[in-house]
Enzyme design. Structure first.
Site, PDB file in Angstrom:
ATOM      1  N   LYS A 168      47.056  25.589  46.862  1.00 59.23           N
ATOM      2  CA  LYS A 168      47.548  26.350  45.710  1.00 59.23           C
ATOM      3  C   LYS A 168      47.227  27.838  45.871  1.00 59.23           C
ATOM      4  CE  LYS A 168      49.236  27.252  41.622  1.00 59.23           C
ATOM      5  NZ  LYS A 168      48.821  26.604  40.372  1.00 59.23           N
ATOM      6  N   LYS A 236      43.457  35.340  37.206  1.00 56.26           N
ATOM      7  CA  LYS A 236      42.427  34.308  37.385  1.00 56.26           C
ATOM      8  C   LYS A 236      42.609  33.619  38.729  1.00 56.26           C
ATOM      9  CE  LYS A 236      42.799  30.139  36.171  1.00 56.26           C
ATOM     10  NZ  LYS A 236      43.083  28.819  36.830  1.00 56.26           N
TER      11      LYS A 236
END
Length: 285
Positions: A168, A236
């Site tokens: 990811k 983030k």
């Protein structure tokens, strides 16, 4: 199967719904009970007042929450109640460190853990067309594969625990670079006096084509930035990427630069704008 799903945000709400509509017995938990009640009204199933109560009979406990510490809190509570041999599947985008930490904690009680971050955004979740990157023991992955296929367009085991999160991170590196390229290309087009739509039609069938171009070029040209994944969440994720790069020695000059550009977008008031809002910092007065 008996499933539990914790975290009914813009992703988790429809994902859990797909599981219920596929015939699984689903118990949901959300920090705000109102959202859990709305999910039950929409899909049936049952809402639990605590994570532990949701987990009590689950064969597979799935979660999609905010960040590392949220995962630690939810998984730790779930493990107090999950049956032996249950599997925890975490769809949150986190560090690989917390994935491995939670896998060790799950193993202490005879349970298993899969890190399974997703890509595809809100639309992918609603349409059951997510890309899911998994890290797990192959035998554990096989036990949950049919569950995850309910809302997956693409599903792949990438390696041991943590490998899903690392994959990811690769995904987010790619997106950061592509969107920054689009932002600069669109900005250049306007400064050059070109029609942005004509430019898109001229180049979108060639080597410059991408999902981001096809889905965001027009909205970027119209200063519309309310199409999903927010800048706050991207920062983030890029923070996780840069932390991991500090550990493994990867040189991520472009990613670090684009992360800073997203910081400028936040200063413009764009914390909740979607990631295509990189163009806004170039177009500001």
């Amino acid at each position: 199967m008996k499933l539990a799903f914790a975290g009914l945000g813009v992703m988790g709400f429809p994902m859990a719904g797909h599981l219920a509509r596929a015939g699984h017995e689903v118990v949901v938990y959300n920090r705000s009970p109102e959202k859990a009640a709305r999910w039950v009204e929409t899909y049936g199933g049952r809402a639990a007042p605590t994570v532990a109560e949701a987990a009590r009979e689950a064969e597979v406990f799935l979660l999609c929450v905010g960040a590392d510490d949220d995962v630690r809190t939810v998984v730790t509570e779930a493990l107090t109640a999950l049956p032996a041999n249950a599997v925890v599947v975490d769809h949150t985008t986190t560090s690989a460190v917390v994935a491995r930490e939670m896998a060790e904690k799950a193993a202490e009680g005879g349970r298993a853990f899969v890190d399974a971050p997703v890509s595809g955004g809100q639309a992918g979740a609603e349409n059951g067309q997510l890309t899911i990157m998994c890290g797990a023991d192959p035998g554990v992955f096989a036990r949950v594969q049919s569950v995850l296929e309910v809302y997956a367009k693409a599903l792949r085991l990438m390696g041991g625990v943590g490998s899903g999160q690392l994959t990811k991170m690769v995904n987010q590196i790619c997106i950061a670079g592509v969107v920054q390229g689009l932002a600069e290309a669109l900005h250049f087009s306007k400064r050059a006096g070109l029609d942005p739509q004509a430019v898109y039609e001229a180049i979108s069938k060639g080597a410059a084509q991408s999902w981001q171009m096809d889905n965001r070029w027009k909205t970027m040209s119209e200063d519309k930035f309310d199409f999903g994944f927010a800048v706050d969440w991207m920062r983030k994720d890029l923070g996780l990427v840069l932390d991991e790069a500090a550990r493994n020695g990867a040189a991520l000059d472009m990613t670090r630069l684009v992360d800073g550009f997203y910081g400028e977008v936040q200063q413009l008031g764009g914390s909740r704008w979607d990631t295509s809002s990189l163009v806004a910092r170039l177009e500001k007065p």
